[in-house]
Design a protein around this motif. Sequence first.
Motif, PDB file in Angstrom:
ATOM      1  N   VAL A 100      37.883  34.713  32.640  1.00  0.00           N
ATOM      2  CA  VAL A 100      37.678  33.378  32.067  1.00  0.00           C
ATOM      3  C   VAL A 100      36.269  33.253  31.484  1.00  0.00           C
ATOM      4  O   VAL A 100      36.086  32.668  30.416  1.00  0.00           O
ATOM      5  CB  VAL A 100      37.939  32.288  33.131  1.00  0.00           C
ATOM      6  N   ASP A 101      35.298  33.822  32.155  1.00  0.00           N
ATOM      7  CA  ASP A 101      33.915  33.752  31.684  1.00  0.00           C
ATOM      8  C   ASP A 101      33.787  34.379  30.295  1.00  0.00           C
ATOM      9  O   ASP A 101      33.229  33.772  29.382  1.00  0.00           O
ATOM     10  CB  ASP A 101      32.996  34.460  32.685  1.00  0.00           C
ATOM     11  N   ASN A 134      43.409  35.833  29.836  1.00  0.00           N
ATOM     12  CA  ASN A 134      42.994  35.731  31.234  1.00  0.00           C
ATOM     13  C   ASN A 134      44.080  36.181  32.199  1.00  0.00           C
ATOM     14  O   ASN A 134      43.777  36.647  33.295  1.00  0.00           O
ATOM     15  CB  ASN A 134      42.563  34.300  31.551  1.00  0.00           C
ATOM     16  N   TYR A 144      46.905  32.381  44.325  1.00  0.00           N
ATOM     17  CA  TYR A 144      46.681  32.814  42.943  1.00  0.00           C
ATOM     18  C   TYR A 144      47.275  31.809  41.961  1.00  0.00           C
ATOM     19  O   TYR A 144      46.651  31.466  40.955  1.00  0.00           O
ATOM     20  CB  TYR A 144      47.272  34.205  42.696  1.00  0.00           C
ATOM     21  N   ALA A 171      45.009  28.844  41.728  1.00  0.00           N
ATOM     22  CA  ALA A 171      43.827  29.178  40.922  1.00  0.00           C
ATOM     23  C   ALA A 171      44.186  29.216  39.440  1.00  0.00           C
ATOM     24  O   ALA A 171      43.447  28.701  38.599  1.00  0.00           O
ATOM     25  CB  ALA A 171      43.237  30.511  41.368  1.00  0.00           C
ATOM     26  N   VAL A 211      42.507  26.728  36.757  1.00  0.00           N
ATOM     27  CA  VAL A 211      41.759  27.302  35.632  1.00  0.00           C
ATOM     28  C   VAL A 211      42.417  26.906  34.317  1.00  0.00           C
ATOM     29  O   VAL A 211      41.737  26.588  33.339  1.00  0.00           O
ATOM     30  CB  VAL A 211      41.642  28.836  35.771  1.00  0.00           C
ATOM     31  N   LEU A 271      40.593  37.005  37.513  1.00  0.00           N
ATOM     32  CA  LEU A 271      40.815  35.807  36.696  1.00  0.00           C
ATOM     33  C   LEU A 271      39.495  35.092  36.427  1.00  0.00           C
ATOM     34  O   LEU A 271      39.203  34.706  35.293  1.00  0.00           O
ATOM     35  CB  LEU A 271      41.802  34.867  37.398  1.00  0.00           C
ATOM     36  N   GLY A 272      38.674  34.952  37.450  1.00  0.00           N
ATOM     37  CA  GLY A 272      37.384  34.276  37.280  1.00  0.00           C
ATOM     38  C   GLY A 272      36.463  34.994  36.325  1.00  0.00           C
ATOM     39  O   GLY A 272      35.792  34.368  35.497  1.00  0.00           O
ATOM     40  N   ILE A 273      36.432  36.308  36.387  1.00  0.00           N
ATOM     41  CA  ILE A 273      35.559  37.070  35.498  1.00  0.00           C
ATOM     42  C   ILE A 273      36.102  37.063  34.071  1.00  0.00           C
ATOM     43  O   ILE A 273      35.357  36.926  33.105  1.00  0.00           O
ATOM     44  CB  ILE A 273      35.365  38.499  36.034  1.00  0.00           C
ATOM     45  N   SER A 314      42.749  36.902  41.757  1.00  0.00           N
ATOM     46  CA  SER A 314      41.931  35.696  41.594  1.00  0.00           C
ATOM     47  C   SER A 314      40.519  36.027  41.147  1.00  0.00           C
ATOM     48  O   SER A 314      39.943  35.326  40.307  1.00  0.00           O
ATOM     49  CB  SER A 314      41.873  34.910  42.909  1.00  0.00           C
ATOM     50  N   VAL A 315      39.953  37.096  41.677  1.00  0.00           N
ATOM     51  CA  VAL A 315      38.592  37.492  41.301  1.00  0.00           C
ATOM     52  C   VAL A 315      38.558  37.903  39.829  1.00  0.00           C
ATOM     53  O   VAL A 315      37.682  37.486  39.068  1.00  0.00           O
ATOM     54  CB  VAL A 315      38.074  38.622  42.216  1.00  0.00           C
ATOM     55  N   CYS A 335      29.725  45.004  37.014  1.00  0.00           N
ATOM     56  CA  CYS A 335      30.590  44.574  38.119  1.00  0.00           C
ATOM     57  C   CYS A 335      31.546  45.690  38.539  1.00  0.00           C
ATOM     58  O   CYS A 335      31.754  45.925  39.730  1.00  0.00           O
ATOM     59  CB  CYS A 335      31.387  43.333  37.722  1.00  0.00           C
TER      60      CYS A 335
END
Length: 177
Positions: free
Chosen positions: A68-69, A34, A6, A9, A13, A64-66, A61-62, A110
């Motif tokens: 950031v978008d 984020n 994490y 990542a 990011v 975080l990715g969403i 981590s998942v 989601c």
Amino acid sequence: DLMYSYTTALVLVGVVMVLVQRSLGAGLVAMIPNTFPTCIMFGTMGWLKIPVDIGSMMTASVALGIAVDGTLHYLNWFRRSVRDGHSKEEAVRNAFRHCARPIVQTTIICGLGLLVYSFSGFIPTRRFAWMMFTLLVVACVGDLILLPALLIGPLGKLFVPARWLPRSADQSASLTE
């Protein structure tokens, strides 16, 4: 290993966010919404003494990715609006008008899609589903409430290069003299 994963990542990011924002300060401030969901979720888990297992750690981590978008989309619309001559407040409203619905739709799609796994008999899978749903909702709050507050506040100037700001009447007059 999961904490290392994490952190890696998060750093990667963060570096990308700094590069995209073309400013160390703006990139770091953009990371606040984020990291907000993970801090809230894992802080609450620690406070309630809920153990962290492999399924729950993967959610960080998942999410975080969403998150950031949504943040990048919001910042893109904010900066575009400021560049077009709008004040920070107007730019925040314009960005909200363009991004709120897609961010909420992403959260719902989601989140509800992952909630299907909450019916699993396997406890780590069930916990993963509920944690992801919760993290996505908190990420939505971070992007639609925390981020606009940061942009309107004093830290918002980090996202607005001085050359984009409208000149005051005094500055315009001194340039013509």
